[in-house]
Design an enzyme around this catalytic site. Sequence first.
Site, PDB file in Angstrom:
ATOM      1  CB  CYS A 111      -0.941  -0.006   1.184  1.00 20.15           C
ATOM      2  SG  CYS A 111      -1.895  -1.525   1.277  1.00 20.15           S
ATOM      3  CG  HIS A 259      -3.429   3.092   1.453  1.00 14.66           C
ATOM      4  ND1 HIS A 259      -4.063   2.579   0.342  1.00 14.66           N
ATOM      5  CD2 HIS A 259      -3.415   2.092   2.386  1.00 14.66           C
ATOM      6  CE1 HIS A 259      -4.390   1.330   0.575  1.00 14.66           C
ATOM      7  NE2 HIS A 259      -4.026   1.011   1.800  1.00 14.66           N
ATOM      8  CG  ASN A 289      -6.957  -1.291   1.265  1.00 17.01           C
ATOM      9  OD1 ASN A 289      -6.170  -1.128   0.331  1.00 17.01           O
ATOM     10  ND2 ASN A 289      -6.567  -1.406   2.513  1.00 17.01           N
TER      11      ASN A 289
HETATM   12  O1  UT7 Z   1      -4.062  -1.347   3.316  1.00 16.72           O
HETATM   13  C1  UT7 Z   1      -3.090  -1.926   4.110  1.00 16.72           C
HETATM   14  C2  UT7 Z   1      -3.264  -1.609   5.489  1.00 16.72           C
HETATM   15  N1  UT7 Z   1      -4.450  -2.238   6.040  1.00 16.72           N
HETATM   16  C3  UT7 Z   1      -5.174  -1.544   6.896  1.00 16.72           C
HETATM   17  O2  UT7 Z   1      -4.913  -0.406   7.120  1.00 16.72           O
HETATM   18  C4  UT7 Z   1      -6.293  -2.265   7.628  1.00 16.72           C
HETATM   19  C5  UT7 Z   1      -6.347  -1.795   9.050  1.00 16.72           C
HETATM   20  N2  UT7 Z   1      -7.339  -2.478   9.855  1.00 16.72           N
HETATM   21  C6  UT7 Z   1      -8.683  -2.268   9.722  1.00 16.72           C
HETATM   22  O3  UT7 Z   1      -9.130  -1.571   8.827  1.00 16.72           O
HETATM   23  C7  UT7 Z   1      -9.601  -2.863  10.752  1.00 16.72           C
HETATM   24  O4  UT7 Z   1      -8.821  -3.428  11.779  1.00 16.72           O
HETATM   25  C8  UT7 Z   1     -10.594  -3.924  10.209  1.00 16.72           C
HETATM   26  C9  UT7 Z   1     -11.637  -3.258   9.325  1.00 16.72           C
HETATM   27  C10 UT7 Z   1      -9.885  -5.000   9.443  1.00 16.72           C
HETATM   28  C11 UT7 Z   1     -11.328  -4.570  11.379  1.00 16.72           C
HETATM   29  O5  UT7 Z   1     -12.008  -3.557  12.114  1.00 16.72           O
HETATM   30  P1  UT7 Z   1     -11.853  -3.469  13.706  1.00 16.72           P
HETATM   31  O6  UT7 Z   1     -12.657  -2.340  14.154  1.00 16.72           O
HETATM   32  O7  UT7 Z   1     -10.381  -3.440  14.016  1.00 16.72           O
HETATM   33  O8  UT7 Z   1     -12.528  -4.807  14.157  1.00 16.72           O
HETATM   34  P2  UT7 Z   1     -11.971  -5.882  15.197  1.00 16.72           P
HETATM   35  O9  UT7 Z   1     -11.080  -6.831  14.500  1.00 16.72           O
HETATM   36  O10 UT7 Z   1     -11.477  -5.183  16.432  1.00 16.72           O
HETATM   37  O11 UT7 Z   1     -13.305  -6.620  15.610  1.00 16.72           O
HETATM   38  C12 UT7 Z   1     -14.348  -5.965  16.363  1.00 16.72           C
HETATM   39  C13 UT7 Z   1     -15.524  -6.920  16.488  1.00 16.72           C
HETATM   40  C14 UT7 Z   1     -15.119  -8.323  16.951  1.00 16.72           C
HETATM   41  O12 UT7 Z   1     -16.195  -8.847  17.699  1.00 16.72           O
HETATM   42  P3  UT7 Z   1     -16.181  -8.827  19.303  1.00 16.72           P
HETATM   43  O13 UT7 Z   1     -14.952  -9.591  19.691  1.00 16.72           O
HETATM   44  O14 UT7 Z   1     -16.109  -7.392  19.688  1.00 16.72           O
HETATM   45  O15 UT7 Z   1     -17.470  -9.503  19.679  1.00 16.72           O
HETATM   46  C15 UT7 Z   1     -14.966  -9.105  15.675  1.00 16.72           C
HETATM   47  O16 UT7 Z   1     -15.172 -10.487  15.847  1.00 16.72           O
HETATM   48  O17 UT7 Z   1     -16.125  -7.111  15.200  1.00 16.72           O
HETATM   49  C16 UT7 Z   1     -16.076  -8.499  14.842  1.00 16.72           C
HETATM   50  N3  UT7 Z   1     -15.768  -8.535  13.414  1.00 16.72           N
HETATM   51  C17 UT7 Z   1     -16.731  -8.506  12.472  1.00 16.72           C
HETATM   52  N4  UT7 Z   1     -18.066  -8.465  12.546  1.00 16.72           N
HETATM   53  C18 UT7 Z   1     -18.747  -8.411  11.384  1.00 16.72           C
HETATM   54  C19 UT7 Z   1     -14.551  -8.561  12.813  1.00 16.72           C
HETATM   55  N5  UT7 Z   1     -14.704  -8.534  11.477  1.00 16.72           N
HETATM   56  C20 UT7 Z   1     -16.036  -8.501  11.248  1.00 16.72           C
HETATM   57  C21 UT7 Z   1     -16.798  -8.448  10.074  1.00 16.72           C
HETATM   58  N6  UT7 Z   1     -18.158  -8.404  10.200  1.00 16.72           N
HETATM   59  N7  UT7 Z   1     -16.251  -8.441   8.847  1.00 16.72           N
END
Ligand code: UT7
Length: 334
Positions: A111, A259, A289
Amino acid sequence: MAVNICGTGSYIPAHIVDNNDIAKLVDTNDEWIRERTGIVRRHIVDGETTVSMACEAGRRALKDAGISAEEIDLLVVSTISSNIILPCAACEVQKGLGALHATCFDLSAACTGFVLAYNTAAAYLAGGIYRTALIIGSESLSNLINWKDRGTCILFADGAGAAILRADDQKDSPKSYLPVTHSDGERGCALLLKSRHDRNFLSAASSQQDVDYEGEEYFMQMDGKAVFQFAVKKVPEVIREVLEKNQVQQEEISWFLLHQANRRIVESAAKRLGEPIEKFPMNIQEYGNTSSASIPILLDEMNKKGMLKPGQKLILAGFGAGLTWAASLLDWVE
Ligand code: UT7
């Protein structure tokens, strides 16, 4: 010698996959994806390849610049998802465009790749080695995603963007700026895609064993939280660094092109820098993305909409796998 962008182009696949389509594949929903990422839909290849999209984006950038392919001296393709390993994607694009005189190579920095391609081309041009460069970010990440992993399949998508750079030795041309670039290989495991070719299959083949060429680990794996935390800290930092290095005041910047990884990362960077969110254009809602294609697609959209005015200062900031992060400053002259 100053270096200017004198044309932009992009190519977006027509095939749209929206959040509800993804919810049919994994346990997720439209509301969660919109709220946590800002993404509403993304465009996915349907017959196109990384090279074919790069060619079309390059062709459109040439048209915008009003120059012929023969004028290109340097052609750099930034990609992690080329459909071809040998020859490099850039040579295939050279062939597609008829850029007969170009020196061609690929650049792999995920990225952050487009910002590094910009820096690389700008350095060659400023050094007087080449006069005209075509730089392209092109990705078909949908081929690298495990569509059963909701941590990645909601996020990544496909597309290509391109820019033409020209050396400008006029007396009144704007000055060149120094970029800021960083890498931290120690944290590489946060965003990983093993090579599908890192196993030597000779012994298996010799003993007539069946070979599993497509293990789950051969798709993109991401510790989303770790990458998120890294990005919200490092992006404002690197922007401040590039301003300081070039003795430019933050209020002189018209646009911050980040990005497009996650809407919340962009919003956090704006907040930490104390800038209005309007100065951080976004299109992640439409394209998801697209890794190294996201900044040039955004740049092209802004250019075509007439948002970029001569004399405006822009910052390009990339971040991602490696980990890598970088920011570059430029004056818009087109
Ligand atoms: O381009 C290269 C660089 N990449 C990035 O910059 C990506 C950076 N990371 C992100 O954009 C985010 O971390 C994500 C979008 C991938 C994930 O979002 P998040 O707010 O960090 O979610 P999380 O992993 O902390 O999960 C929060 C909750 C969890 O549930 P509990 O444990 O709170 O009950 C996950 O199990 O959301 C749940 N969860 C989902 N629920 C529905 C995780 N992914 C999903 C999903 N749909 N797709």
